[in-house]
Design an enzyme around this catalytic site. Structure first.
Site, mmCIF file in Angstrom:
data_model
loop_
_atom_site.group_PDB
_atom_site.id
_atom_site.type_symbol
_atom_site.label_atom_id
_atom_site.label_comp_id
_atom_site.label_asym_id
_atom_site.label_seq_id
_atom_site.Cartn_x
_atom_site.Cartn_y
_atom_site.Cartn_z
ATOM 1 N N LYS A 148 0.836 -1.212 0.000
ATOM 2 C CA LYS A 148 0.000 0.000 0.000
ATOM 3 C C LYS A 148 0.863 1.253 0.000
ATOM 4 O O LYS A 148 0.626 2.200 -0.748
ATOM 5 C CB LYS A 148 -0.886 0.005 1.243
ATOM 6 C CG LYS A 148 -1.765 -1.228 1.384
ATOM 7 C CD LYS A 148 -3.218 -0.877 1.386
ATOM 8 C CE LYS A 148 -4.084 -2.102 1.266
ATOM 9 N NZ LYS A 148 -3.738 -2.942 0.115
ATOM 10 N N HIS A 200 -16.281 -5.044 3.274
ATOM 11 C CA HIS A 200 -15.198 -4.957 2.296
ATOM 12 C C HIS A 200 -15.292 -6.026 1.229
ATOM 13 O O HIS A 200 -14.311 -6.312 0.542
ATOM 14 C CB HIS A 200 -13.837 -5.010 2.999
ATOM 15 C CG HIS A 200 -13.678 -3.926 4.014
ATOM 16 N ND1 HIS A 200 -13.468 -2.617 3.657
ATOM 17 C CD2 HIS A 200 -13.778 -3.955 5.364
ATOM 18 C CE1 HIS A 200 -13.427 -1.882 4.761
ATOM 19 N NE2 HIS A 200 -13.622 -2.658 5.793
ATOM 20 N N ARG A 210 -4.443 -7.521 -11.685
ATOM 21 C CA ARG A 210 -5.117 -8.760 -12.102
ATOM 22 C C ARG A 210 -6.376 -8.389 -12.860
ATOM 23 O O ARG A 210 -6.792 -7.228 -12.840
ATOM 24 C CB ARG A 210 -5.490 -9.580 -10.868
ATOM 25 C CG ARG A 210 -6.545 -8.887 -10.022
ATOM 26 C CD ARG A 210 -7.027 -9.715 -8.833
ATOM 27 N NE ARG A 210 -8.112 -9.029 -8.158
ATOM 28 C CZ ARG A 210 -7.954 -8.162 -7.155
ATOM 29 N NH1 ARG A 210 -6.752 -7.895 -6.699
ATOM 30 N NH2 ARG A 210 -8.992 -7.548 -6.597
HETATM 31 C C1 MV4 Z 1 -10.308 5.011 3.439
HETATM 32 C C2 MV4 Z 1 -11.646 5.387 3.704
HETATM 33 C C3 MV4 Z 1 -11.889 6.731 4.027
HETATM 34 N N1 MV4 Z 1 -10.871 7.616 4.084
HETATM 35 N N2 MV4 Z 1 -9.323 5.926 3.485
HETATM 36 C C4 MV4 Z 1 -11.114 0.323 3.228
HETATM 37 C C5 MV4 Z 1 -10.217 -0.776 2.777
HETATM 38 C C6 MV4 Z 1 -9.123 -0.149 2.037
HETATM 39 N N3 MV4 Z 1 -9.160 -0.594 0.666
HETATM 40 C C7 MV4 Z 1 -9.307 1.333 2.088
HETATM 41 N N4 MV4 Z 1 -10.572 1.556 2.753
HETATM 42 C C8 MV4 Z 1 -10.955 2.794 3.057
HETATM 43 N N5 MV4 Z 1 -10.003 3.747 3.111
HETATM 44 C C9 MV4 Z 1 -9.611 7.210 3.816
HETATM 45 N N6 MV4 Z 1 -8.613 8.121 3.891
HETATM 46 C C10 MV4 Z 1 -12.652 4.409 3.633
HETATM 47 C C11 MV4 Z 1 -12.299 3.127 3.314
HETATM 48 C C12 MV4 Z 1 -13.363 2.126 3.210
HETATM 49 C C13 MV4 Z 1 -13.646 1.516 1.980
HETATM 50 C C14 MV4 Z 1 -12.926 1.835 0.829
HETATM 51 C C15 MV4 Z 1 -13.258 1.198 -0.365
HETATM 52 C C16 MV4 Z 1 -14.285 0.258 -0.411
HETATM 53 C C17 MV4 Z 1 -14.974 -0.062 0.719
HETATM 54 C C18 MV4 Z 1 -14.673 0.560 1.944
HETATM 55 C C19 MV4 Z 1 -15.394 0.237 3.091
HETATM 56 C C20 MV4 Z 1 -15.090 0.873 4.271
HETATM 57 C C21 MV4 Z 1 -14.079 1.817 4.344
#
Ligand code: MV4
Length: 496
Positions: A117, A235, A292
């Site tokens: 990441k 997620h 992918r």
């Molecule tokens: C975040 C966010 C809000 N603000 N970053 C969740 C897993 C990871 N892929 C990144 N995620 C998030 N990062 C910031 N700065 C909210 C999420 C998030 C989310 C992001 C994408 C798809 C689903 C999600 C579900 C909950 C929180």
């Protein structure tokens, strides 16, 4: 690189899907399967199949030496990894290439940086792609607090080696920052063996919007528009669509160009997806890059009219991308519902077992990418997704209407599934309005009041007892011309 016989190092719907394109291209296919997948559809569809180990993925689908052995036995000169399993495993890709096997996937020098990441974020920043304001370096508490104030609360603490939301903490005020960081470090160390955490501005009610990109071995790159994947539960994506109802034409171009900057920064080859978080004001920020082919690629295929697996094979062979950017169409709208063997009445607990009845929808603008058949076993060892139902329409409402109709035709017996959950989503007001965000399924709107699952089962049991009694009575001699009693009982059932 030769691609004259393809081994699919995967199972389920994606294995079947890849076999279909290979068949269209006249390329013979090789399936691999575990003990639990002996009777699986992909084994039946491939031209030949090899047992590679017991049910557990770590002893079968995840073992590259087993894949190599099957290549040697079959003479396959290319491997398609699908998604999951070895699809983003740089070591596996290197082992295949070292054995002279064409890996139908990205270049190894792209897989590695995108696997971290923090590394991916650095690549995106350097490439000029917007990233969420934040700080990566570890610093003293006082400096962190100052940085958080500069970014502005709420802030999100993230584990550098986390994923899928694990190790994330939302902090609303300064007083909670240091304690939250300490707890996040502890969790990260125990969960991921590394306590590195970093800080980002929290995007409130974010939308998950991703851009499909494609690169060839001649330095050409295109984007194939965006997909909206905000409808997620814990997620796990549930519904995807293309294009996004949130994206304007200007935003579409900007996101596509930002995604291409990231792809070019790693000389990306093959199918890839650049994920963004977008806020309600249509600012968008790089989240990560998936190296992918994604589960949800059919919605992109619907609106572009392209076959992404065919493109993967052509690119793996060293051919140039078939189209330039200005030739990529965006036509209509597509929705995809992931059909899972899960029980929505039991908190979506997996529901493995035998599919005793299966009728899948089929009509114009409906596609069912399935990995099962009537009589197939849904094993307990793997992801419980059994198929992906996707529809196309000239507009979003029509694509949704077609999905609703298709879901109404879907019949699965023998296991619990989430078709009714999707039906509820297709009529859920915020979904219909395109008012999507990643937390929208946190409130279980789909749970109906009143008749709960046990009550429904009791009603069904009573009615089937009545039907059986009627059936017994119906076996007795009846006056000529009378309707068989069982049908009358069924009428009672239907009138209920
Ligand atoms: C975040 C966010 C809000 N603000 N970053 C969740 C897993 C990871 N892929 C990144 N995620 C998030 N990062 C910031 N700065 C909210 C999420 C998030 C989310 C992001 C994408 C798809 C689903 C999600 C579900 C909950 C929180």
């Amino acid at each position: 690189m030769p691609v004259t016989k393809v081994l699919i190092a995967n199972r389920g719907e994606i294995a079947c899907r890849v076999i279909r394109t290979c068949r269209e291209m006249g390329i013979p296919t090789v399936a691999v399967y575990s003990e639990a997948d002996r009777g699986a559809l992909h084994v039946r569809m491939a031209d030949e199949a090899y047992l590679i180990g017991p049910a557990a993925s770590r002893e079968s689908y995840l073992l590259v030496e087993k894949i190599l052995e099957a290549c040697r036995k079959s003479g396959a000169d290319a491997v398609h990894p699908g998604y999951g399993f070895l699809s983003e495993n740089a070591e596996a890709a290197a082992a295949l290439e070292a054995a002279g096997i064409t890996f139908i996937g990205p270049n190894i020098e792209a897989i590695e940086p995108m696997g971290s990441k923090t590394e991916a974020r650095k690549v995106a920043m350097k490439a000029g792609c917007p990233v969420v304001p934040g700080v990566q370096e570890s610093m003293a508490d006082e400096a962190l607090i100052a940085k958080a104030k500069e970014i502005g609360f709420p802030v999100m603490i993230k584990a550098a080696y986390g994923g899928g939301g694990k190790g994330m903490r939302l902090v609303h005020k300064e007083a909670d920052l240091i304690p939250s960081i300490e707890r996040a470090r502890g969790e990260a160390l125990s969960s991921f063996g590394n306590d590195t955490v970093y800080l980002e501005k929290a995007i409130v009610k974010p939308r998950h919007i991703e851009v499909q990109v494609f690169g060839d071995k001649h330095g050409n790159h295109v984007y194939l528009w965006e997909r909206e994947c905000s409808v997620q539960r814990r997620h796990q994506k549930v519904i995807e669509e293309a294009p996004s109802p949130h994206v304007t034409p200007e935003m579409r171009r900007a996101m596509g160009e930002a995604a291409l900057k990231v792809a070019k920064a790693v000389n990306y080859v093959g199918a890839g997806t650049v994920e963004f978080l977008a806020d309600q004001d249509r600012n968008f920020y790089f989240l990560e890059m998936n190296t992918r082919l994604q589960v949800e690629h059919p919605v992109t295929e619907w609106i572009t009219g392209l076959d992404l697996v065919k493109w993967q094979i052509l690119v793996a062979r060293g051919e140039k991308l078939p189209l330039a950017q200005d030739q990529i169409q965006l036509n209509g709208w597509s929705i995809e519902c992931r059909i899972y063997a899960e029980d929505p009445d039991k908190n979506f607990m997996p529901s493995p077992g035998r599919i005793t009845y299966l009728r899948t929808p089929a009509s114009r603008n409906v596609r069912d990418d399935s990995g099962v058949y009537q009589g197939a076993e849904v094993p307990m060892f793997y992801d419980p997704m059994i198929s992906k139902l996707s529809t196309w329409g000239p507009t979003r409402p029509e694509a949704i209407k077609r999905m609703e109709a298709a879901l109404g035709e879907y019949r699965i017996g023998g296991i619990r599934h989430n078709v009714d959950f999707h039906k509820a989503l297709m009529t859920h007001e915020p979904f219909l309005k395109g008012e999507l965000h990643t937390g929208m399924l946190d409130t279980p709107f789909w749970k109906k009041k009143g008749v709960g699952p046990r009550f429904r089962h009791a009603i069904a049991a009573a009615l089937f007892a009545e039907l059986e009694a009627e059936e017994r009575r119906a076996q007795a001699p009846v006056a000529s011309g009378g309707r068989p009693d069982a049908w009358r009982a069924w009428g009672k059932f239907n009138r209920l």
